[in-house]
Design a protein around this motif. Structure first.
Motif, PDB file in Angstrom:
ATOM      1  N   ARG A  45      39.079   3.335 -18.598  1.00 41.43           N
ATOM      2  CA  ARG A  45      40.502   3.185 -18.261  1.00 41.43           C
ATOM      3  C   ARG A  45      40.675   2.321 -17.009  1.00 41.43           C
ATOM      4  O   ARG A  45      41.561   1.473 -16.951  1.00 41.43           O
ATOM      5  CB  ARG A  45      41.135   4.551 -18.033  1.00 41.43           C
ATOM      6  CG  ARG A  45      41.404   5.312 -19.297  1.00 41.43           C
ATOM      7  CD  ARG A  45      41.996   6.667 -19.005  1.00 41.43           C
ATOM      8  NE  ARG A  45      42.348   7.369 -20.227  1.00 41.43           N
ATOM      9  CZ  ARG A  45      42.642   8.634 -20.280  1.00 41.43           C
ATOM     10  NH1 ARG A  45      42.645   9.377 -19.191  1.00 41.43           N
ATOM     11  NH2 ARG A  45      42.941   9.190 -21.422  1.00 41.43           N
ATOM     12  N   GLU A  46      39.835   2.576 -16.003  1.00 39.52           N
ATOM     13  CA  GLU A  46      39.933   1.821 -14.752  1.00 39.52           C
ATOM     14  C   GLU A  46      39.642   0.333 -14.955  1.00 39.52           C
ATOM     15  O   GLU A  46      40.174  -0.504 -14.243  1.00 39.52           O
ATOM     16  CB  GLU A  46      38.976   2.405 -13.708  1.00 39.52           C
ATOM     17  CG  GLU A  46      39.381   3.764 -13.216  1.00 39.52           C
ATOM     18  CD  GLU A  46      38.332   4.438 -12.344  1.00 39.52           C
ATOM     19  OE1 GLU A  46      38.664   5.487 -11.775  1.00 39.52           O
ATOM     20  OE2 GLU A  46      37.198   3.932 -12.232  1.00 39.52           O
ATOM     21  N   GLN A  47      38.809   0.031 -15.948  1.00 43.10           N
ATOM     22  CA  GLN A  47      38.441  -1.353 -16.232  1.00 43.10           C
ATOM     23  C   GLN A  47      39.339  -1.988 -17.296  1.00 43.10           C
ATOM     24  O   GLN A  47      39.118  -3.127 -17.697  1.00 43.10           O
ATOM     25  CB  GLN A  47      36.979  -1.422 -16.667  1.00 43.10           C
ATOM     26  CG  GLN A  47      36.019  -1.006 -15.570  1.00 43.10           C
ATOM     27  CD  GLN A  47      34.597  -0.865 -16.067  1.00 43.10           C
ATOM     28  OE1 GLN A  47      34.278  -1.172 -17.217  1.00 43.10           O
ATOM     29  NE2 GLN A  47      33.728  -0.389 -15.196  1.00 43.10           N
ATOM     30  N   GLY A  48      40.327  -1.233 -17.765  1.00 46.68           N
ATOM     31  CA  GLY A  48      41.272  -1.769 -18.743  1.00 46.68           C
ATOM     32  C   GLY A  48      40.723  -1.847 -20.157  1.00 46.68           C
ATOM     33  O   GLY A  48      41.252  -2.580 -20.983  1.00 46.68           O
ATOM     34  N   ARG A  49      39.688  -1.094 -20.454  1.00 42.48           N
ATOM     35  CA  ARG A  49      39.094  -1.091 -21.793  1.00 42.48           C
ATOM     36  C   ARG A  49      39.667   0.092 -22.574  1.00 42.48           C
ATOM     37  O   ARG A  49      39.028   1.137 -22.724  1.00 42.48           O
ATOM     38  CB  ARG A  49      37.576  -1.014 -21.697  1.00 42.48           C
ATOM     39  CG  ARG A  49      36.949  -2.182 -20.976  1.00 42.48           C
ATOM     40  CD  ARG A  49      35.425  -2.115 -20.974  1.00 42.48           C
ATOM     41  NE  ARG A  49      34.913  -0.782 -21.211  1.00 42.48           N
ATOM     42  CZ  ARG A  49      34.123  -0.117 -20.356  1.00 42.48           C
ATOM     43  NH1 ARG A  49      33.772  -0.647 -19.221  1.00 42.48           N
ATOM     44  NH2 ARG A  49      33.693   1.094 -20.660  1.00 42.48           N
ATOM     45  N   ALA A  50      40.865  -0.085 -23.084  1.00 41.82           N
ATOM     46  CA  ALA A  50      41.596   1.000 -23.749  1.00 41.82           C
ATOM     47  C   ALA A  50      40.873   1.509 -24.985  1.00 41.82           C
ATOM     48  O   ALA A  50      40.854   2.718 -25.250  1.00 41.82           O
ATOM     49  CB  ALA A  50      43.001   0.541 -24.119  1.00 41.82           C
ATOM     50  N   ALA A  51      40.262   0.624 -25.761  1.00 38.67           N
ATOM     51  CA  ALA A  51      39.573   1.051 -26.988  1.00 38.67           C
ATOM     52  C   ALA A  51      38.383   1.950 -26.648  1.00 38.67           C
ATOM     53  O   ALA A  51      38.162   2.971 -27.307  1.00 38.67           O
ATOM     54  CB  ALA A  51      39.118  -0.166 -27.792  1.00 38.67           C
TER      55      ALA A  51
END
Length: 69
Positions: free
Chosen positions: A42-48
């Motif tokens: 989540r912190e790295q923007g990797r929603a999948a």
């Protein structure tokens, strides 16, 4: 013929089919690791990747505790 309504219907609230906000089971090392992976994703923007970790937390089996009588 029916009369048209003067207002819109209320919004529909859907459940999260992936349960990506599932809480890790306390004391379970596997759930804790998956929770950490989800947080980092989540912190790295990797929603999948975060969604996959949430599904794995939900599907991780736990033995049911017996109640002593």
């Amino acid at each position: 013929m029916t009369e048209p309504k003067g207002t819109m219907s209320p919004p529909v609230h859907l459940t999260d089919p992936y349960n990506i906000n599932a809480e890790p089971v306390p004391g379970c090392d596997v759930c804790a690791a998956l929770g950490k992976q989800r947080k980092e994703a989540r912190e790295q923007g990797r929603a999948a990747d975060a969604a996959v970790a949430g599904v794995e937390i939900t599907n991780h089996p736990h033995k049911k505790r017996r109640v002593k009588r």
